[in-house]
Motif scaffolding. Structure first.
Motif, PDB file in Angstrom:
ATOM      1  N   GLY A 368       0.779  -1.242   0.000  1.00  0.00           N
ATOM      2  CA  GLY A 368       0.000   0.000   0.000  1.00  0.00           C
ATOM      3  C   GLY A 368       0.800   1.275   0.000  1.00  0.00           C
ATOM      4  O   GLY A 368       0.336   2.298  -0.487  1.00  0.00           O
ATOM      5  N   ASP A 392       7.439  -7.353   0.508  1.00  0.00           N
ATOM      6  CA  ASP A 392       6.972  -5.978   0.302  1.00  0.00           C
ATOM      7  C   ASP A 392       6.388  -5.973  -1.107  1.00  0.00           C
ATOM      8  O   ASP A 392       7.113  -6.027  -2.090  1.00  0.00           O
ATOM      9  CB  ASP A 392       8.181  -5.042   0.442  1.00  0.00           C
ATOM     10  CG  ASP A 392       7.844  -3.598   0.138  1.00  0.00           C
ATOM     11  OD1 ASP A 392       6.683  -3.302  -0.219  1.00  0.00           O
ATOM     12  OD2 ASP A 392       8.769  -2.759   0.243  1.00  0.00           O
ATOM     13  N   THR A 393       5.064  -5.939  -1.196  1.00  0.00           N
ATOM     14  CA  THR A 393       4.393  -6.158  -2.478  1.00  0.00           C
ATOM     15  C   THR A 393       3.916  -4.838  -3.065  1.00  0.00           C
ATOM     16  O   THR A 393       3.155  -4.111  -2.429  1.00  0.00           O
ATOM     17  CB  THR A 393       3.179  -7.085  -2.289  1.00  0.00           C
ATOM     18  OG1 THR A 393       2.194  -6.430  -1.483  1.00  0.00           O
ATOM     19  CG2 THR A 393       3.579  -8.384  -1.602  1.00  0.00           C
ATOM     20  N   GLN A 396      -1.283  -1.978  -7.640  1.00  0.00           N
ATOM     21  CA  GLN A 396      -2.278  -0.902  -7.650  1.00  0.00           C
ATOM     22  C   GLN A 396      -3.660  -1.483  -7.934  1.00  0.00           C
ATOM     23  O   GLN A 396      -3.769  -2.590  -8.470  1.00  0.00           O
ATOM     24  CB  GLN A 396      -1.980   0.083  -8.783  1.00  0.00           C
ATOM     25  CG  GLN A 396      -0.568   0.601  -8.806  1.00  0.00           C
ATOM     26  CD  GLN A 396      -0.317   1.518  -9.985  1.00  0.00           C
ATOM     27  OE1 GLN A 396      -0.516   1.131 -11.133  1.00  0.00           O
ATOM     28  NE2 GLN A 396       0.119   2.728  -9.713  1.00  0.00           N
ATOM     29  N   THR A 397      -4.701  -0.681  -7.657  1.00  0.00           N
ATOM     30  CA  THR A 397      -6.060  -1.087  -8.007  1.00  0.00           C
ATOM     31  C   THR A 397      -6.095  -1.505  -9.486  1.00  0.00           C
ATOM     32  O   THR A 397      -6.710  -2.506  -9.845  1.00  0.00           O
ATOM     33  CB  THR A 397      -7.029   0.092  -7.773  1.00  0.00           C
ATOM     34  OG1 THR A 397      -6.888   0.525  -6.419  1.00  0.00           O
ATOM     35  CG2 THR A 397      -8.472  -0.305  -8.032  1.00  0.00           C
ATOM     36  N   ASP A 483       3.897   6.204 -10.413  1.00  0.00           N
ATOM     37  CA  ASP A 483       4.817   6.114  -9.271  1.00  0.00           C
ATOM     38  C   ASP A 483       6.255   6.438  -9.693  1.00  0.00           C
ATOM     39  O   ASP A 483       6.683   6.089 -10.791  1.00  0.00           O
ATOM     40  CB  ASP A 483       4.826   4.684  -8.697  1.00  0.00           C
ATOM     41  CG  ASP A 483       3.753   4.477  -7.643  1.00  0.00           C
ATOM     42  OD1 ASP A 483       2.729   5.173  -7.704  1.00  0.00           O
ATOM     43  OD2 ASP A 483       3.945   3.625  -6.765  1.00  0.00           O
ATOM     44  N   ARG A 498       4.100   8.576  -5.159  1.00  0.00           N
ATOM     45  CA  ARG A 498       3.381   8.976  -6.364  1.00  0.00           C
ATOM     46  C   ARG A 498       4.054  10.162  -7.048  1.00  0.00           C
ATOM     47  O   ARG A 498       4.559  11.075  -6.400  1.00  0.00           O
ATOM     48  CB  ARG A 498       1.944   9.376  -6.010  1.00  0.00           C
ATOM     49  CG  ARG A 498       1.120   8.294  -5.370  1.00  0.00           C
ATOM     50  CD  ARG A 498       0.701   7.203  -6.301  1.00  0.00           C
ATOM     51  NE  ARG A 498      -0.045   7.673  -7.454  1.00  0.00           N
ATOM     52  CZ  ARG A 498      -0.674   6.856  -8.303  1.00  0.00           C
ATOM     53  NH1 ARG A 498      -0.657   5.541  -8.111  1.00  0.00           N
ATOM     54  NH2 ARG A 498      -1.312   7.336  -9.344  1.00  0.00           N
ATOM     55  N   LYS A 504      -1.515   9.368  -0.540  1.00  0.00           N
ATOM     56  CA  LYS A 504      -1.685   8.081   0.107  1.00  0.00           C
ATOM     57  C   LYS A 504      -1.759   8.352   1.599  1.00  0.00           C
ATOM     58  O   LYS A 504      -0.740   8.514   2.261  1.00  0.00           O
ATOM     59  CB  LYS A 504      -0.484   7.196  -0.215  1.00  0.00           C
ATOM     60  CG  LYS A 504      -0.707   6.335  -1.436  1.00  0.00           C
ATOM     61  CD  LYS A 504      -1.465   5.120  -1.031  1.00  0.00           C
ATOM     62  CE  LYS A 504      -1.997   4.306  -2.164  1.00  0.00           C
ATOM     63  NZ  LYS A 504      -2.407   2.976  -1.735  1.00  0.00           N
ATOM     64  N   ARG A 509      -5.956   5.775  -1.112  1.00  0.00           N
ATOM     65  CA  ARG A 509      -5.742   6.727  -2.206  1.00  0.00           C
ATOM     66  C   ARG A 509      -6.735   7.871  -2.139  1.00  0.00           C
ATOM     67  O   ARG A 509      -7.934   7.646  -2.066  1.00  0.00           O
ATOM     68  CB  ARG A 509      -5.957   5.996  -3.524  1.00  0.00           C
ATOM     69  CG  ARG A 509      -4.680   5.652  -4.195  1.00  0.00           C
ATOM     70  CD  ARG A 509      -4.950   4.652  -5.246  1.00  0.00           C
ATOM     71  NE  ARG A 509      -5.224   5.293  -6.514  1.00  0.00           N
ATOM     72  CZ  ARG A 509      -5.040   4.677  -7.674  1.00  0.00           C
ATOM     73  NH1 ARG A 509      -4.586   3.446  -7.715  1.00  0.00           N
ATOM     74  NH2 ARG A 509      -5.294   5.290  -8.799  1.00  0.00           N
TER      75      ARG A 509
HETATM   76  C1  WTA Z   1       1.378   2.672  -3.532  1.00  0.00           C
HETATM   77  C2  WTA Z   1      -2.922  -0.732  -3.346  1.00  0.00           C
HETATM   78  C3  WTA Z   1       5.400   1.424  -2.196  1.00  0.00           C
HETATM   79  C4  WTA Z   1       1.856   3.152  -4.890  1.00  0.00           C
HETATM   80  C5  WTA Z   1      -2.565  -2.198  -3.610  1.00  0.00           C
HETATM   81  C6  WTA Z   1       0.741   2.721  -5.826  1.00  0.00           C
HETATM   82  C7  WTA Z   1       3.196   1.125  -2.770  1.00  0.00           C
HETATM   83  C8  WTA Z   1      -0.471   2.910  -4.959  1.00  0.00           C
HETATM   84  C9  WTA Z   1       3.290  -0.255  -2.467  1.00  0.00           C
HETATM   85  C10 WTA Z   1      -1.646   2.070  -5.362  1.00  0.00           C
HETATM   86  C11 WTA Z   1       4.554  -0.751  -1.988  1.00  0.00           C
HETATM   87  C12 WTA Z   1       1.291   0.180  -3.182  1.00  0.00           C
HETATM   88  N1  WTA Z   1       5.567   0.136  -1.878  1.00  0.00           N
HETATM   89  N2  WTA Z   1       4.246   1.944  -2.635  1.00  0.00           N
HETATM   90  N3  WTA Z   1       4.736  -2.015  -1.639  1.00  0.00           N
HETATM   91  N4  WTA Z   1       2.097  -0.808  -2.734  1.00  0.00           N
HETATM   92  N5  WTA Z   1       1.937   1.347  -3.197  1.00  0.00           N
HETATM   93  O1  WTA Z   1      -4.582   1.485  -5.880  1.00  0.00           O
HETATM   94  O2  WTA Z   1       1.969   4.554  -4.846  1.00  0.00           O
HETATM   95  O3  WTA Z   1      -4.804   1.636  -3.353  1.00  0.00           O
HETATM   96  O4  WTA Z   1       0.664   3.491  -6.996  1.00  0.00           O
HETATM   97  O5  WTA Z   1      -3.506  -0.178  -4.470  1.00  0.00           O
HETATM   98  O6  WTA Z   1      -0.033   2.548  -3.643  1.00  0.00           O
HETATM   99  O7  WTA Z   1      -2.679   2.198  -4.430  1.00  0.00           O
HETATM  100  P1  WTA Z   1      -3.983   1.316  -4.539  1.00  0.00           P
END
Ligand code: WTA
Length: 636
Positions: A368, A392-393, A396-397, A483, A498, A504, A509
């Motif tokens: 996230g 650490d995954t 994005q949506t 990103d 971002r 965030k 988001r």
């Molecule tokens: C950020 C969430 C760094 C990133 C699953 C992305 C992360 C946005 C990471 C998407 C991570 C998500 N390290 N940043 N492991 N995972 N992001 O759509 O900026 O709610 O573009 O999806 O979260 O957010 P979303």
């Protein structure tokens, strides 16, 4: 050199990566065969940029893959260990889920819901939420789940945009010991909308609600529903759901996901990243209202026939030890949470987790937001006792599932705190400059994805043009993630947040444009700019700058309260700014662009130095004047 932690599970499948590198299409073709299809596809990928269709001609059903396929081998296996906020608990086996989903699918049919119809779901974290989603999937209806913290106005926009005729909600949901009356919010949302024919109301909290002719109780409908409903044979590209998410424009976008490709992506990543075994107890803390909950609470674990914990309430309720108590109670083996939650747990002190037996844990994950290396190390040592890999995954949506992550179920590579390591097999990405050229090692650039992948969104609901513009216009035929990232000399990717105007906050988001347009629609406001400043726990918090209409002199405390109320009712409490500054002007470039970097600097009390170097085309003297004025007015 950054510190590395070499901790794997001993799995090593080099062939998979080799195959993926040499031919990603045939690689994903192999992966798709792990699912149960009614009929196989005639083309693995039909790629007409920017539209990708995976497994064209194949027919499949998500609910069938989540439930029917387990009825021989795992009917009595627990699917969901549900923990209510107030200590209630429920256990649902795969057979229970199968029966409930079929019954509810028949309920939907009885309300004339057909393949392709949209159904809005606004429920708390109770098992009926996944049951509703799977029932939609079973008959080919498209679910659109709205996080239960969103306001009536947000629901109205989404119901109108998706043209949902049916809404599923509850009387109330528990949050920090209080009951949130969800039914009231839905009543407000659909007041005056003719579109909605039926509201199905689950009695969860037994709070007082008003029922109208459109409203029907969940239990009454279920009582008379038959428990047998065959899963529809759907085309692989049939839409599974719409999930609204914030972007850089005023209105949230409806991200549309398909079926066959999306499920293939989830099946594969759940296996590789979490190394899921039949004996595992998985626990993902995400609310199903966000994409992580859709992908890694509902679909991926059920595809694998896994047992998982689902928790209804706040992670620190009734006290700071709640999470560790749940982990201990259910012998959780795999735990997936967010950096915001971890920063909060870390702040509570080590004594809290140390007084619980967490020895069942074998794998930890985060998602996230970027995770600070100190927090990563705390997670590794204090929670994982230095024996659990941390994944650490990054995703994005829009991506549907993970694209960058360590994959302990597939290979052993050294972990570096703060890096998601490498892309998953089948994903080809780069870190590029404004022209699309790959930047040198350790240089900040934009993260782009060079080829389509199965979990990729189909489009934005009802707006192909916007889909093209937002994701595919900055770089030709490459997906623009929004990103910033760098890549180090081991090829590891480091996500830096971002690049666009998406915030965030606690991992959620929030679009600056959406918030600004809400503030500006207040009658006293002429102009507004919001930005995010860093916060030790939430990662980022919002500050807002507001210019009042000419000549207006208003008691700012009262107006601040009005604006906060407006934000809560138009968007939801998650978008509430930490601070609202009333100013006379906003710093802008000559072309009229708001200089957010300057606003951020004001919010964090930074020294900005020579303004002429800040942004091309800025009217330096004018901006300097505005900047000084704002700082002065804030000090006063
Ligand atoms: C950020 C969430 C760094 C990133 C699953 C992305 C992360 C946005 C990471 C998407 C991570 C998500 N390290 N940043 N492991 N995972 N992001 O759509 O900026 O709610 O573009 O999806 O979260 O957010 P979303």
């Amino acid at each position: 050199m950054s510190e590395t932690f070499d901790i794997g599970l001993g799995n090593h499948d080099v062939h998979l990566r080799k195959k993926a590198d040499s031919d990603f299409i045939s690689f994903w073709d192999d992966q798709a065969r792990n699912l149960s299809w009614f009929s196989t596809w005639t083309a693995t990928l039909d790629w007409k940029p920017p539209f990708a269709k995976w497994f064209v001609g194949g027919t499949i059903n998500a609910s069938y893959n989540a439930l029917d396929i387990h009825q021989n081998s795992r009917a009595d296996k627990t699917a969901i260990l549900w923990e209510g906020e107030n200590d209630e608990s429920r256990t649902l086996t795969y057979a229970d889920m199968f029966m409930q989903v079929q019954k509810f699918a028949n309920v939907l049919k009885s309300l004339d819901v057909k393949k392709g119809d949209r159904v809005t779901i606004y429920l708390p974290m109770v098992p009926e939420l996944p049951i509703s989603m799977l029932a939609c999937a079973r008959i080919g209806a498209i679910h659109t789940v709205i996080f239960s913290g969103f306001s009536a106005a947000s629901i109205r926009d989404r119901v109108n945009d998706s043209e949902s005729r049916v809404i599923i909600t509850a009387d109330g949901g528990y949050r920090r010991g209080k009951i949130v009356n969800l039914k009231d919010v839905v009543d407000d949302a659909i007041d005056g909308i003719d579109l909605v024919d039926h509201v199905i109301v689950l009695e969860r909290a037994k709070n007082k609600i008003s029922m109208s002719a459109k409203d029907k109780f969940w239990n009454d409908l279920m009582d008379s529903a038959s428990s047998s409903c065959d899963a529809e044979r759907l085309e692989s590209t049939h839409p599974l759901y719409i999930l609204y998410t914030s972007g850089t424009t005023g209105k949230p976008k409806g991200v549309l996901h398909g079926t066959g490709g999306y499920l293939t992506h989830l099946y594969s990543t759940f296996k590789w990243a979490f190394d899921i075994q039949d004996t595992d107890v998985f626990f993902c803390t995400a609310d199903i209202g966000w994409v992580t909950g859709h992908s890694y609470v509902v679909y991926a674990p059920l595809l694998h026939g896994a047992t998982q914990v689902m928790y209804e309430g706040a992670p620190d309720f009734p006290d700071e030890s709640r999470m560790w108590d749940i982990l201990q109670k259910y012998n959780v083996t795999i735990f997936y949470t967010t950096p915001t939650a971890l920063r909060m747990f870390m702040k509570f002190g080590d004594d809290v987790p140390n007084s619980f037996d967490l020895s069942s844990l074998r794998l930890l994950g985060t998602v996230g937001e970027p995770i600070n290396p100190e927090v990563w190390k705390w997670y590794f040592k204090t929670i994982g006792k230095e024996k659990c890999p941390i994944i650490d995954t990054w995703w994005q949506t829009e991506t549907g599932g993970m694209l960058i992550s360590p994959l302990p179920g597939l290979e052993t590579i050294p972990l570096k705190p703060g890096s998601g390591t490498r892309p998953i097999p089948g994903i080809n990405l780069d870190v590029v400059d404004e022209h699309g050229d790959v930047v040198p090692i350790n240089t900040k650039g934009h993260l782009v994805i060079n080829n389509p992948w199965p979990g990729m969104l189909l489009t934005l609901w009802g707006d192909d043009e916007k889909y093209r513009n937002v994701y595919w216009s900055k770089y030709e035929n490459r997906y623009y993630s929004g990103d910033f990232a760098t890549q180090d000399d081991d090829g590891y990717i480091w996500l830096l947040g971002r690049a666009d105007d998406v915030l965030k906050v606690a991992g959620h988001r929030i679009g600056t444009a959406e918030l600004e347009s809400c503030i500006v629609s207040h009658q006293s406001v002429a102009e507004s700019a919001v930005c995010g400043i860093s916060d030790n726990v939430k990662g980022e918090v919002i500050i807002a700058f507001v210019v009042l209409r000419h000549g207006l002199k208003i008691d700012s405390d009262a107006l601040e309260k009005e604006l906060v109320d407006k934000i809560r009712s138009d968007i939801g409490a998650i978008a509430t700014p930490r601070q609202i500054y009333f100013v006379s002007k906003l710093p802008k470039t000559r072309s009229g662009k708001i200089m957010r970097r300057l606003l951020k600097a004001i919010g964090t009390n930074e020294v900005v130095g020579d303004l002429s170097t800040l942004e091309d085309g800025a009217a330096v003297t004018e901006v300097k004047k505005v900047f000084d004025e704002i700082q002065k007015s804030i000090k006063d």
